[in-house]
Design a protein around this motif. Structure first.
Motif, PDB file in Angstrom:
ATOM      1  N   VAL A 106       0.839  -1.198   0.000  1.00 32.24           N
ATOM      2  CA  VAL A 106       0.000   0.000   0.000  1.00 32.24           C
ATOM      3  C   VAL A 106       0.870   1.244   0.000  1.00 32.24           C
ATOM      4  N   VAL A 107       1.854   1.277   0.891  1.00 31.22           N
ATOM      5  CA  VAL A 107       2.742   2.434   0.993  1.00 31.22           C
ATOM      6  C   VAL A 107       4.104   1.978   1.509  1.00 31.22           C
ATOM      7  N   ASP A 108       5.133   2.715   1.110  1.00 34.30           N
ATOM      8  CA  ASP A 108       6.505   2.411   1.499  1.00 34.30           C
ATOM      9  C   ASP A 108       7.180   3.737   1.852  1.00 34.30           C
ATOM     10  N   ASP A 113      12.803   7.299  -5.488  1.00 38.58           N
ATOM     11  CA  ASP A 113      13.956   7.060  -6.359  1.00 38.58           C
ATOM     12  C   ASP A 113      14.902   6.011  -5.774  1.00 38.58           C
ATOM     13  N   ASP A 114      14.544   5.458  -4.607  1.00 40.86           N
ATOM     14  CA  ASP A 114      15.324   4.383  -3.997  1.00 40.86           C
ATOM     15  C   ASP A 114      15.016   3.083  -4.757  1.00 40.86           C
ATOM     16  N   PRO A 115      16.042   2.359  -5.228  1.00 40.07           N
ATOM     17  CA  PRO A 115      15.793   1.108  -5.968  1.00 40.07           C
ATOM     18  C   PRO A 115      14.975   0.090  -5.177  1.00 40.07           C
ATOM     19  N   ALA A 116      15.016   0.185  -3.842  1.00 35.02           N
ATOM     20  CA  ALA A 116      14.286  -0.773  -3.006  1.00 35.02           C
ATOM     21  C   ALA A 116      12.846  -0.334  -2.741  1.00 35.02           C
ATOM     22  N   HIS A 117      12.458   0.843  -3.259  1.00 35.76           N
ATOM     23  CA  HIS A 117      11.103   1.357  -3.013  1.00 35.76           C
ATOM     24  C   HIS A 117      10.046   0.413  -3.593  1.00 35.76           C
TER      25      HIS A 117
END
Length: 214
Positions: A106-108, A113-117
């Motif tokens: 749902v949300v992070d 722009d973080d590759p792990a997002h």
């Protein structure tokens, strides 16, 4: 070797052995305490986050999966702020689509722009047992685990609707590197106590030897 010296050496050996055992037990307890404190920090942060949710807007966001929804940006900003203030690695929310038996994000709280997002609607095909248990009301706190991104202590929090039914799971991670800072400090104190104890034992042996000579 005189009986007196044998007794002294026996005392030294026993004392050193006891110090080693105590240090080992102390290290184990220090690690457990550090993990417990880290898990509690994450749990407290999640509790603050959940208390501030607008359930109606959140449930609408989940149903539409529209990242342009104004509440998505508001929710992400609040979680990012909490993550920074409480020095967590991440905070994220998962929802289970009971019809399709699938979990999605749902949300992070990581920057986009973080590759792990993890984007809204992105599927999670390997939801952990901790997430499943939290959804069932068996909240997990202070889980120690390793992923491709590192090693973390994580806690999970139920997100409930107005009727008290859990419909999503909020999770938070803290990097173990932050936990070990406390652990190393505790170990340094223990080594200091051990060194002082050995010096005292040596001094007692030295004085005892002088008294025997006199």
């Amino acid at each position: 070797m005189s009986p007196e010296k044998k007794k002294i050496y026996a005392v030294i050996i026993i004392a050193v052995f006891c110090l080693i055992i105590v240090t080992g037990i102390g290290n184990f307890r220090a690690k457990q305490l550090a993990l417990d404190l880290a898990g509690q920090r994450v749990s407290n942060t999640l509790t603050l986050a959940v208390a501030d949710f607008d359930n109606e807007k959140l449930q609408e966001l989940i149903q539409t999966q529209n990242q342009q929804n104004a509440y998505y940006g508001e929710l992400q900003a609040k979680l990012m702020q909490l993550k920074t203030e409480h020095q967590l690695e991440n905070i994220y929310m998962l929802y289970k689509d009971e019809q399709n038996k699938a979990w999605f994000y749902v949300v992070d709280a990581r920057a986009e722009d973080d590759p792990a997002h993890l984007s809204l609607g992105q599927l999670e095909n390997n939801a952990s047992s901790a997430v499943e248990n939290t959804l069932k009301g068996k909240v997990v706190q202070g889980e120690y685990h390793t992923t491709s991104l590192g090693t973390f202590v994580s806690s999970y929090q139920e997100v409930k609707d107005a009727g008290g039914k859990t419909y999503a799971v909020l999770a938070g991670d803290i990097d173990v590197k932050n936990v070990t800072e406390f652990l190393y400090l505790t170990r340094y104190v223990q080594f200091g106590i051990m060194a002082v104890s050995l010096l005292l034992i040596g001094l007692i042996v030295y004085l005892s030897g002088r008294n025997n000579i006199n």
